[in-house]
Motif scaffolding. Structure first.
Motif, PDB file in Angstrom:
ATOM      1  N   TYR A  21       0.826  -1.205   0.000  1.00  0.00           N
ATOM      2  CA  TYR A  21       0.000   0.000   0.000  1.00  0.00           C
ATOM      3  C   TYR A  21       0.868   1.266   0.000  1.00  0.00           C
ATOM      4  N   LEU A  22       1.928   1.282   0.809  1.00  0.00           N
ATOM      5  CA  LEU A  22       2.786   2.463   0.884  1.00  0.00           C
ATOM      6  C   LEU A  22       3.432   2.772  -0.467  1.00  0.00           C
ATOM      7  N   VAL A  23       3.954   1.744  -1.126  1.00  0.00           N
ATOM      8  CA  VAL A  23       4.598   1.943  -2.431  1.00  0.00           C
ATOM      9  C   VAL A  23       3.566   2.369  -3.472  1.00  0.00           C
ATOM     10  N   ALA A  24       2.395   1.746  -3.463  1.00  0.00           N
ATOM     11  CA  ALA A  24       1.340   2.135  -4.400  1.00  0.00           C
ATOM     12  C   ALA A  24       0.946   3.592  -4.207  1.00  0.00           C
ATOM     13  N   GLY A  25       0.811   4.010  -2.938  1.00  0.00           N
ATOM     14  CA  GLY A  25       0.477   5.397  -2.651  1.00  0.00           C
ATOM     15  C   GLY A  25       1.525   6.361  -3.142  1.00  0.00           C
ATOM     16  N   ALA A  26       2.799   6.010  -2.943  1.00  0.00           N
ATOM     17  CA  ALA A  26       3.882   6.893  -3.404  1.00  0.00           C
ATOM     18  C   ALA A  26       3.858   7.046  -4.925  1.00  0.00           C
ATOM     19  N   ILE A  27       3.524   5.964  -5.634  1.00  0.00           N
ATOM     20  CA  ILE A  27       3.534   6.012  -7.105  1.00  0.00           C
ATOM     21  C   ILE A  27       2.364   6.829  -7.651  1.00  0.00           C
ATOM     22  N   VAL A  28       1.166   6.653  -7.065  1.00  0.00           N
ATOM     23  CA  VAL A  28       0.022   7.412  -7.575  1.00  0.00           C
ATOM     24  C   VAL A  28      -0.031   8.820  -6.998  1.00  0.00           C
ATOM     25  N   GLY A  29       0.827   9.120  -6.044  1.00  0.00           N
ATOM     26  CA  GLY A  29       0.819  10.404  -5.368  1.00  0.00           C
ATOM     27  C   GLY A  29       1.283  11.560  -6.232  1.00  0.00           C
ATOM     28  N   PRO A  30       1.232  12.780  -5.667  1.00  0.00           N
ATOM     29  CA  PRO A  30       1.510  13.993  -6.445  1.00  0.00           C
ATOM     30  C   PRO A  30       2.934  14.106  -6.935  1.00  0.00           C
ATOM     31  N   GLN A  31       3.857  13.350  -6.342  1.00  0.00           N
ATOM     32  CA  GLN A  31       5.260  13.518  -6.720  1.00  0.00           C
ATOM     33  C   GLN A  31       5.732  12.525  -7.769  1.00  0.00           C
ATOM     34  N   VAL A  32       4.871  11.577  -8.162  1.00  0.00           N
ATOM     35  CA  VAL A  32       5.245  10.641  -9.233  1.00  0.00           C
ATOM     36  C   VAL A  32       4.223  10.748 -10.363  1.00  0.00           C
ATOM     37  N   LEU A  33       3.117  10.012 -10.292  1.00  0.00           N
ATOM     38  CA  LEU A  33       2.138  10.036 -11.382  1.00  0.00           C
ATOM     39  C   LEU A  33       1.024  11.053 -11.174  1.00  0.00           C
ATOM     40  N   ASN A  34       0.798  11.472  -9.936  1.00  0.00           N
ATOM     41  CA  ASN A  34      -0.220  12.468  -9.605  1.00  0.00           C
ATOM     42  C   ASN A  34      -1.596  12.087 -10.167  1.00  0.00           C
ATOM     43  N   LEU A  35      -2.057  10.900  -9.803  1.00  0.00           N
ATOM     44  CA  LEU A  35      -3.301  10.372 -10.371  1.00  0.00           C
ATOM     45  C   LEU A  35      -4.478  10.367  -9.406  1.00  0.00           C
ATOM     46  N   ALA A  36      -4.227  10.639  -8.112  1.00  0.00           N
ATOM     47  CA  ALA A  36      -5.291  10.354  -7.145  1.00  0.00           C
ATOM     48  C   ALA A  36      -5.677  11.524  -6.259  1.00  0.00           C
ATOM     49  N   GLY A  37      -5.392  12.729  -6.651  1.00  0.00           N
ATOM     50  CA  GLY A  37      -5.912  13.877  -5.919  1.00  0.00           C
ATOM     51  C   GLY A  37      -5.185  14.177  -4.622  1.00  0.00           C
ATOM     52  N   ASN A  38      -5.938  14.717  -3.655  1.00  0.00           N
ATOM     53  CA  ASN A  38      -5.387  15.258  -2.413  1.00  0.00           C
ATOM     54  C   ASN A  38      -5.185  14.154  -1.377  1.00  0.00           C
ATOM     55  N   ALA A  39      -3.944  13.920  -0.982  1.00  0.00           N
ATOM     56  CA  ALA A  39      -3.640  12.868  -0.007  1.00  0.00           C
ATOM     57  C   ALA A  39      -4.195  13.200   1.367  1.00  0.00           C
ATOM     58  N   GLU A  40      -4.205  14.491   1.764  1.00  0.00           N
ATOM     59  CA  GLU A  40      -4.690  14.872   3.090  1.00  0.00           C
ATOM     60  C   GLU A  40      -6.171  14.546   3.249  1.00  0.00           C
ATOM     61  N   VAL A  41      -6.955  14.783   2.183  1.00  0.00           N
ATOM     62  CA  VAL A  41      -8.388  14.464   2.228  1.00  0.00           C
ATOM     63  C   VAL A  41      -8.590  12.956   2.369  1.00  0.00           C
ATOM     64  N   THR A  42      -7.837  12.190   1.581  1.00  0.00           N
ATOM     65  CA  THR A  42      -7.930  10.726   1.660  1.00  0.00           C
ATOM     66  C   THR A  42      -7.536  10.238   3.038  1.00  0.00           C
TER      67      THR A  42
END
Length: 583
Positions: free
Chosen positions: A37-58
């Motif tokens: 989960y941690l690696v998946a989050g880092a990849i879809v996060g704003p600093q790599v693919l930026n595919l999943a919006g706001n991490a703080e809201v999630t």
């Protein structure tokens, strides 16, 4: 509006899809779901693919997963057992938080040269471990109820309790205007005690009657709604008072742990807990500041290593003082060596109070995340060390991990259960009739509420460790499909079924049942023997008659099964006199 809905659905799809893929990969590699989960989050996060919006809201939404986790843990700890653990909670837990917090504060002062207030605001939160990571690891490995699991949980529970004190300390150190506004620590403590007492009273006088009413209505959906309402309500009450929301959920779980509805609640809440906890770790991975790591890779890696080493060493020492062998103490130290999710909350509080700036908060957030990512590897190393450790023997909690499960506590199930108990076989009893459960309670029997044909409920009741599953419910509820599902889920357990009549025997023919008992057959034969004796037959004649009856009965049943027709075998003895037998 439609565009917004589309983007939300797309973000959820992306998170779940990447989470599923990486968890499968990491599980296959033996690295655990958390790291996936941690690696998946880092990849879809704003600093790599930026595919999943706001991490703080999630993250805010996914923190409900931690609340549900603490509720389920509370369900596994009845008040008597929790009272037995009080010395470990307030003794070992206090020692761990204080010693690790001060040691890490000193290390930060030595390495960084930050002001002592900033070092303390960073060091104390680093003493906390990841409840969301450690407890699922203990549960999935079956270790939550071992001596190691109990000590780890005692420390984690005190860490959760200590959040109130840590927030008070950071507020007192704050230099930002208005940062110290709020209630003083002693008032928070009193409110915490009052809220706890209120939850205890609500659990005793309100919740049990509520679930009894829902059980009588037979609406499973209402059970799910009521369970979630109780959990979220208890958490919201604590949060409104400025206390730990997870602590409120835990207390609600403890209050319901000794009621007949525990396993049903566990089975209903577990899917929500799993999904939201996965989202929590995805959002933590999304928040990982890869830029901070790239700019200061040596500092981040070194501090993460130092964090793990200091905490593991101190907790190892505490374990040895408790009389644990070196393998057990090392396992405890490695298990709790990472930083915790509440560290992110504390760093935000320290930043708001002017003790640290955003860059430092981001840097230490990366250190915590990196330390959490190492835990699966550390536990793999520990498992290799502990292969010959005899401490793996389990100390099962009340009502869990039973050697036998009896599903259905009517007149048939009561007899089976009483014989097992007479032979000192641990038994867990399950029934879905509230009135039957209440009546059993009046005679001192502990019967759990639930639908025993649900695989998830059987698993929560301890079927993974059971040697025997006895279904004493109405015959038409036990189908070949159910037997196949139970056999696949719990291959170690023998399966026995009460058959209401020969139609049930026909339906279960060919299924993987170890034994099927026709409900009235043996008692009817015994009465038949008594009737023959009253009619003057001698003992030898009665024995011959019984043998002949049993032979004809087996032959007729075989014909009925082969033909799949209850009318088959009508050319037997009873055809002219009694018609087709269905008993």
């Amino acid at each position: 509006m439609h565009g917004g809905e589309h983007s939300i659905l797309l973000a959820v799809l992306t998170l779940l899809g990447f989470g599923l893929i990486f968890v499968l990969i990491f599980r296959k590699l033996g690295l655990g779901a958390t790291l996936g989960y941690l690696v998946a989050g880092a990849i879809v996060g704003p600093q790599v693919l930026n595919l999943a919006g706001n991490a703080e809201v999630t993250l805010t939404f996914a923190e409900i997963g931690i609340i549900l986790l603490l509720f389920i843990v509370g369900l596994e700890l009845n008040p008597a057992r929790l009272w037995r653990m009080r010395k470990a909670i307030f003794g070992v837990g206090l020692a761990q938080v204080a010693l690790c917090g001060l040691a890490l504060t000193g290390l930060i002062l030595l390495v960084t040269g930050y002001p002592w207030t900033a070092a303390l605001a960073l060091g104390l939160p680093l003493a906390l471990s990841s409840t969301a990571q450690v407890l699922p690891m203990l549960q999935s490995g079956g270790r939550l109820n071992t001596p190691l699991g109990e000590r780890a949980f005692s420390i984690l529970l005190f860490q959760d309790l200590s959040i109130i004190a840590l927030i008070t300390i950071i507020a007192a150190l704050s230099v930002a205007p208005g940062a110290e506004e709020g209630l003083p620590g002693w008032q928070l403590a009193l409110m915490s005690i009052a809220a706890t007492i209120g939850l205890v009273l609500a659990g005793r006088f309100l919740l049990r009657p509520l679930f009894a009413l829902i059980g009588r209505l037979g609406e499973r959906e209402m059970f799910i709604v009521a369970g979630l309402t109780v959990v979220i309500g208890a958490a919201a009450l604590m949060e409104a008072l400025g206390l730990s929301a997870a602590l409120g959920a835990f207390i609600a779980g403890v209050m319901l742990s000794d009621t007949p509805y525990r396993h049903e609640l566990e089975a209903d809440i577990e899917p929500f807990r799993s999904i939201l906890l996965g989202l929590f770790f995805l959002s933590v991975g999304m928040m990982l500041d890869l830029g901070a790591i790239a700019e200061n890779p040596g500092f981040v890696a070194g501090m993460a290593l130092a964090l793990i080493s200091v905490k593991a060493a101190i907790i190892f020492g505490l374990g040895k003082l408790l009389g644990m062998d070196w393998r057990g103490a090392l396992a405890l130290g490695l298990l709790l060596s990472q930083g915790g999710e509440f560290g992110f909350v504390m760093f935000t509080q320290a930043q708001a109070g002017g003790l640290i700036d955003a860059e430092i908060a981001s840097l230490f957030g990366a250190i915590v995340t990196l330390s959490m990512a190492t835990t699966p590897f550390l536990m793999m190393l520990n498992d290799r060390i502990r292969k010959r450790d005899e401490e793996r023997e389990r100390d099962a909690p009340d009502g869990g991990g039973a050697h036998a499960l009896v599903i259905g506590f009517g007149r048939f199930g009561q007899t089976v259960a009483e014989m097992l108990v007479t032979a000192e076989v641990p038994v867990t009893l399950i029934d879905r009739k509230v009135d039957q459960i209440d009546l059993a309670g009046e005679f001192g029997a502990k019967v759990w509420f639930g639908d025993g044909t649900r695989i998830d409920l059987l698993r929560q009741a301890g079927a993974d460790e059971a040697k025997l599953l006895v279904f004493c419910i109405d015959g038409d509820q036990v189908t070949p499909e159910l037997v196949a599902a139970v056999r696949g889920a719990f291959p170690q357990a023998a399966i026995m079924v009460r058959a209401f009549d020969r139609r049930t025997l026909m339906a279960l023919a060919g299924s993987e049942v170890d034994h099927v008992q026709r409900e009235v057959l043996e008692s009817a034969i015994r009465m038949g023997r008594k009737a023959l004796a009253r009619m003057g037959l001698k003992s030898a004649g009665i024995d011959d008659t019984e043998a002949a009856f049993r032979h004809r009965d087996r032959d007729r049943l075989e014909r009925q099964i082969d033909a799949d027709d209850i009318m088959a075998g009508r050319d037997g003895f009873y055809a002219d006199q009694m018609g087709p037998a269905t008993n």
